[in-house]
Structure formats: structure tokens, C-alpha cells
Design an enzyme around this catalytic site. Structure first.
Site, PDB file in Angstrom:
ATOM      1  N   GLU A   5     -52.341 -30.295  19.371  1.00 30.77           N
ATOM      2  CA  GLU A   5     -51.197 -29.744  20.628  1.00 30.77           C
ATOM      3  C   GLU A   5     -51.603 -28.095  20.764  1.00 30.77           C
ATOM      4  OE1 GLU A   5     -47.062 -30.036  20.497  1.00 30.77           O
ATOM      5  OE2 GLU A   5     -47.342 -32.335  19.784  1.00 30.77           O
ATOM      6  N   ARG A  54     -53.548 -38.576  22.959  1.00 27.63           N
ATOM      7  CA  ARG A  54     -52.653 -38.403  21.962  1.00 27.63           C
ATOM      8  C   ARG A  54     -51.189 -38.764  22.572  1.00 27.63           C
ATOM      9  NH1 ARG A  54     -49.322 -34.056  18.896  1.00 27.63           N
ATOM     10  NH2 ARG A  54     -48.503 -35.299  17.420  1.00 27.63           N
ATOM     11  N   ASN A 105     -50.980 -27.999  15.460  1.00 29.34           N
ATOM     12  CA  ASN A 105     -50.259 -27.840  16.669  1.00 29.34           C
ATOM     13  C   ASN A 105     -50.266 -26.221  16.346  1.00 29.34           C
ATOM     14  OD1 ASN A 105     -50.222 -30.280  17.338  1.00 29.34           O
ATOM     15  ND2 ASN A 105     -47.958 -30.305  17.461  1.00 29.34           N
ATOM     16  N   HIS A 115     -42.739 -38.873  16.324  1.00 29.62           N
ATOM     17  CA  HIS A 115     -42.702 -37.817  16.997  1.00 29.62           C
ATOM     18  C   HIS A 115     -41.091 -37.654  17.017  1.00 29.62           C
ATOM     19  CE1 HIS A 115     -45.177 -34.655  19.513  1.00 29.62           C
ATOM     20  NE2 HIS A 115     -43.502 -34.422  19.480  1.00 29.62           N
ATOM     21  N   GLU A 131     -45.475 -32.817  13.192  1.00 28.35           N
ATOM     22  CA  GLU A 131     -44.756 -31.462  12.828  1.00 28.35           C
ATOM     23  C   GLU A 131     -43.620 -31.661  11.880  1.00 28.35           C
ATOM     24  OE1 GLU A 131     -43.621 -29.114  16.362  1.00 28.35           O
ATOM     25  OE2 GLU A 131     -45.783 -28.656  16.833  1.00 28.35           O
ATOM     26  N   TYR A 177     -49.113 -22.649  18.617  1.00 29.17           N
ATOM     27  CA  TYR A 177     -48.294 -22.195  19.984  1.00 29.17           C
ATOM     28  C   TYR A 177     -48.391 -20.609  19.869  1.00 29.17           C
ATOM     29  CZ  TYR A 177     -47.408 -26.717  21.482  1.00 29.17           C
ATOM     30  OH  TYR A 177     -47.527 -27.914  22.037  1.00 29.17           O
TER      31      TYR A 177
HETATM   32  C1  FCB Z   1     -44.163 -28.996  20.011  1.00 28.29           C
HETATM   33  C2  FCB Z   1     -43.745 -30.497  19.744  1.00 28.29           C
HETATM   34  C3  FCB Z   1     -43.857 -31.143  21.214  1.00 28.29           C
HETATM   35  C4  FCB Z   1     -43.526 -29.976  22.373  1.00 28.29           C
HETATM   36  C5  FCB Z   1     -44.195 -28.750  22.178  1.00 28.29           C
HETATM   37  C6  FCB Z   1     -43.896 -27.646  23.198  1.00 28.29           C
HETATM   38  O1  FCB Z   1     -43.348 -28.319  18.521  1.00 28.29           O
HETATM   39  O2  FCB Z   1     -44.518 -31.014  19.214  1.00 28.29           O
HETATM   40  O3  FCB Z   1     -43.193 -32.253  21.396  1.00 28.29           O
HETATM   41  O4  FCB Z   1     -42.258 -30.037  22.628  1.00 28.29           O
HETATM   42  O5  FCB Z   1     -43.735 -28.186  21.066  1.00 28.29           O
END
Ligand code: FCB
Length: 433
Positions: A342, A69, A281, A113, A158, A283
């Protein structure tokens, strides 16, 4: 075929910001303004991927991923955001796509992006509805060149983070701090997405997705004000971007923020154009308490009691399972197959490439994803953020997310321990199936 890949984004890796007719993006402008990024870092050089893409494809080939990607820089394709295509910009992505295909790696391009052409920002950026239509034109332009070889496309990355950090808080480009005045940037991005889905399909694209950043929301307590704030946050971060796409309607925002008066008849039908996959995505979860100041209907209360990444983000692998099963519970049959577009962590890998913490992070998150799959969630792919250490937006080069270490002074790439681990993991997948 389950997609196992790595992810990157144009401004974070390409460099070569003035080469071959590329126009200026909002991130070029923002990063060059004093005080915007840590130590004034910019993406001028980044990982110099514009020149070293062959080496980077070889690294992925050695890793054994079957998908990649990456994002296409709108200002390389249309330097002013609209009008005729810059052939050299398209040529770059065509060379990359062909090299990936040759290496048996499926290219998965993201069309936006965060690097909006500055010329469009000068016309209001995502606060201007016309930008949505221009995005669809740009999407068609790229698809006319690559749709014959690229099956799966992602429209936006995002839109929540771009709205919140770029337009509400002012910590990312374009640096606007409008608080709830940022909401039109949500609607116009979503409209752009819907128009682009239609334009891509008209240009022969087989599969289209969007990538949303989603977070499980944990109320700081069971007290009414905290529960209410958590609900507001869930609406603004998650539902504002998933409901219109999957259900064709906005969540009720009226208790928390001003009405979205930029929505016109027919917009929601466009936004809800069916998708082949939803990119997620993940985290970390977010813990939310009642607001402590005017302006926003919540406060981020922070999460304690978990290990953290170098960025200070809490490491909560089970949050991925919670998120995925929660999406399934919320949207049911309206939820398309999911791609984890992600997931990853920053480590302090400046001096060492023995990133055992990243290996543990990836193992635990992949296990959590598999748990969700066992619980009935249809997940079709997982992309590690990121292939390379790169320009981490406002943090500059301070947060290293790569499977491959980059020495930014020499551009030397050194695979980390996590690269070797993922390679072995992928080999085991191939023998197991
Ligand atoms: C996400 C972004 C990516 C990167 C990660 C750590 O929010 O999409 O570009 O910065 O965080």
C-alpha cells in the site's frame, strides 16, 4: 514479473453486509455505535463492490495493472469465525478470482484486513489465544478453494495498526483503549500469522507474505529523552512486528512496557516460519518526542515543514527510500523480497477528479522506491492504495484515496486524472522492458 497493482479491503468496499449468509464483523458493530466514526458513516453500502465487482475488474483491466490486492472477509467465509464454511461467501471470492485471472490480473488476497467476526470478539478477539488457531483453520478453508489458482497470499494487514488503533487507543474496532494492555493482541496476531503460513503451505499455497505498516522514526531532538522515546516507538511500531517474523525473537521491550507474558515455548518458531515476501505499507515517517503524560513511553510530536494530504499526513517520498534501505540495513540476509502493498494519499476530490496532487505523490514515491532498489533493496511489487474512493475507517467517506472517484449516492465510478496517468505510466513500463 514486477507486480504493479491496486489495493482495497473487504469492509471498505464490499457493502452487502447481510447478504448471502455473511456474519457480523467488529467493524459492523463499531461503525453502528454512536460517535465512533465521523458523521456516523458505516460500511453497510460502501462501494457496493459485492454487486459491482465486474465493473471494478473492468476498471483495473482498463488501467493495465497486472495484480490486485484485495481482502477476504472472514465473516463471509465463516459467519461465526469457526465451523463449516459458508459456501456462498467462498463462491463470491472464487468468481472474483476467476474474473481477475481472465483479465490477466494476478489476485493477491489478504486473509485479514481488520474485519474480525463479532462472534470471536465476544470471546475476547485477539486477546484470546484461541483466535490464532481459528485463523489458521479459516486460512486453510479459503486455500482449499483457491490455492490452485492463487500463487501469492497475504495473511494479515497491519497487525500494528489493528493493535494500536483497535486495542490500545480505541479509535478503530473493536474500540478497546487498553494502552500497553493491548500487547497480547500483537502476539496473538503474530501467532495467527505463523500458524496460517503453515496451514496455507499445507493446503498447497506457493507463496506467503504478511503486510506490515512501517514508518521511519525521527526523534524530535537529539536530547536523551527524545532519543529514548523514539527508540521505544520504533520498537513498538516496527520491530515488534518485524523482528519475530524475520529473526525469531522479540525486541527487548522491558525498558518501556510490561513483559509479554502470553508468549509460550515454541511460539516464536511458528511466527518465524520463512516467508516468500514481506509486504510493506508506507504512508509517512513519524516524529517522536519524550512522553508528556502517563501511559505510553512516547508522544507523537508531528511533522511540520512538508506538504500534507487531505488527511493531514505529511508527504515525504524520501521516507520510503529511508524505510526500505533501513530495513535492509537492519535485517540483511534475513529480509525477504519486499512488496509495497500500500502507498497512496487522500485528496479532496469531492468535486474534482483532476487530482494532480495524487499524480505527483505517486510519481515521487515510485521514484523513491526505485532509488532504494538501486541502493540494493529487492522490491518486487507496488500497489496503489486505492482503486476506489472507499470507507476510510473512522473517517468514514471523508478521505478519498481512489484512482477512481465514487459518487456514494449513485455508486457511479469516474476515473480520476491519476487513473489516466497510471495507465500511461504502466504502458511505458511495458514498452521499456
Ligand atoms: C492503511 C490501511 C488501509 C487504508 C489506508 C489509508 O493503514 O491498511 O485499509 O485505510 O491505511
Amino acid at each position: 514479473m514486477f507486480l504493479w497493482g491496486t489495493a482495497t479491503a473487504a469492509y471498505q468496499i464490499e457493502g452487502a453486509v447481510t447478504e448471502d449468509g455473511r456474519g457480523v464483523s467488529i467493524w459492523d458493530t463499531f461503525a453502528h455505535e454512536p460517535g465512533r466514526t465521523r458523521d456516523g458513516h458505516t460500511g453497510d453500502m460502501a462501494c457496493d463492490h459485492y454487486h459491482s465487482w465486474r465493473e471494478d475488474v473492468a476498471l483495473m483491466s482498463g488501467l493495465g495493472v497486472n495484480a490486485y490486492r484485495f481482502s477476504i472477509a472472514w465473516p463471509r467465509v465463516q459467519p461465526l469465525g469457526t465451523g463449516p464454511a459458508n459456501t456462498k461467501g467462498l463462491d463470491f471470492y472464487e468468481r472474483l478470482v476467476d474474473a481477475l485471472l481472465e483479465a490477466g490480473i494476478q489476485p493477491v488476497p489478504t486473509l485479514f484486513h481488520w474485519d474480525l467476526p463479532q462472534a470471536l470478539q465476544d470471546r475476547g478477539g485477539w486477546l484470546n489465544r484461541e483466535v490464532s488457531e481459528m485463523f489458521a483453520e479459516y486460512a486453510a478453508t479459503v486455500a482449499h478453494r483457491l490455492a490452485d489458482r492463487v500463487p501469492l497470499w497475504i495473511t494479515l494487514n497491519e497487525p500494528f495498526v489493528h493493535m494500536a488503533f483497535g486495542y490500545a487507543m480505541g479509535v478503530h474496532a473493536p474500540g478497546e483503549a487498553l494502552l500497553t494492555g493491548a500487547l497480547p493482541a500483537a502476539h496473538h496476531q503474530l501467532l495467527a500469522h505463523g500458524l496460517a503460513v503453515r496451514a496455507l503451505r499445507a493446503a498447497g499455497v506457493a507463496q506467503v507474505a504478511i503486510t506490515n505498516n512501517c514508518t521511519p522514526v525521527w526523534p524530535a531532538s537529539q536530547r536523551e529523552p527524545d532519543l529514548r522515546a523514539a527508540e521505544a516507538y520504533d520498537i513498538l511500531h516496527n520491530r515488534l512486528f518485524n523482528d519475530p517474523i524475520l529473526l525469531g525473537k522479540y525486541p527487548d521491550l522491558s525498558a518501556y512496557v510490561p513483559t509479554l507474558d502470553v508468549v509460550r515455548d515454541g511460539d516464536l518458531d511458528v511466527i518465524a516460519t520463512p516467508l516468500d515476501a514481506l509486504g510493506i505499507n508506507y504512508y509517512n515517517p513519524t516524529r517522536i518526542a519524550a512522553p508528556t503524560s502517563e501511559g505510553l513511553p512516547f508522544t507523537d510530536a508531528g511533522i511540520t515543514g512538508y506538504p500534507t494530504t487531505a488527511f493531514g499526513w505529511p508527504i515525504v517520498p524520501d521516507g520510503l527510500r529511508e524505510l526500505l534501505t533501513g530495513l535492509k540495513a537492519r535485517y540483511g540476509a534475513a529480509l525477504p523480497p519486499i512488496l509495497i502493498t500500500e502507498n497512496g494519499c487522500s485528496n479532496d476530490d469531492t468535486v474534482t477528479v483532476d487530482d494532480q496532487a495524487r499524480i505527483a505523490f505517486l510519481e515521487d514515491h515510485i521514484a523513491a522506491m526505485r532509488q532504494a532498489m538501486e541502493e540494493g533493496v529487492d522490491v518486487r511489487g507496488y500497489f496503489v492504495w486505492s482503486l476506489l474512493d472507499n470507507f476510510e475507517w473512522a473517517e468514514g467517506y471523508h478521505q478519498r484515496f481512489g484512482l477512481v472517484h465514487v459518487d456514494f449516492a449513485t455508486q457511479r465510478r469516474i476515473p480520476k486524472a491519476s487513473y489516466a496517468w497510471l495507465k500511461g505510466f504502466l504502458e511505458r513500463q511495458n514498452t521499456d522492458t
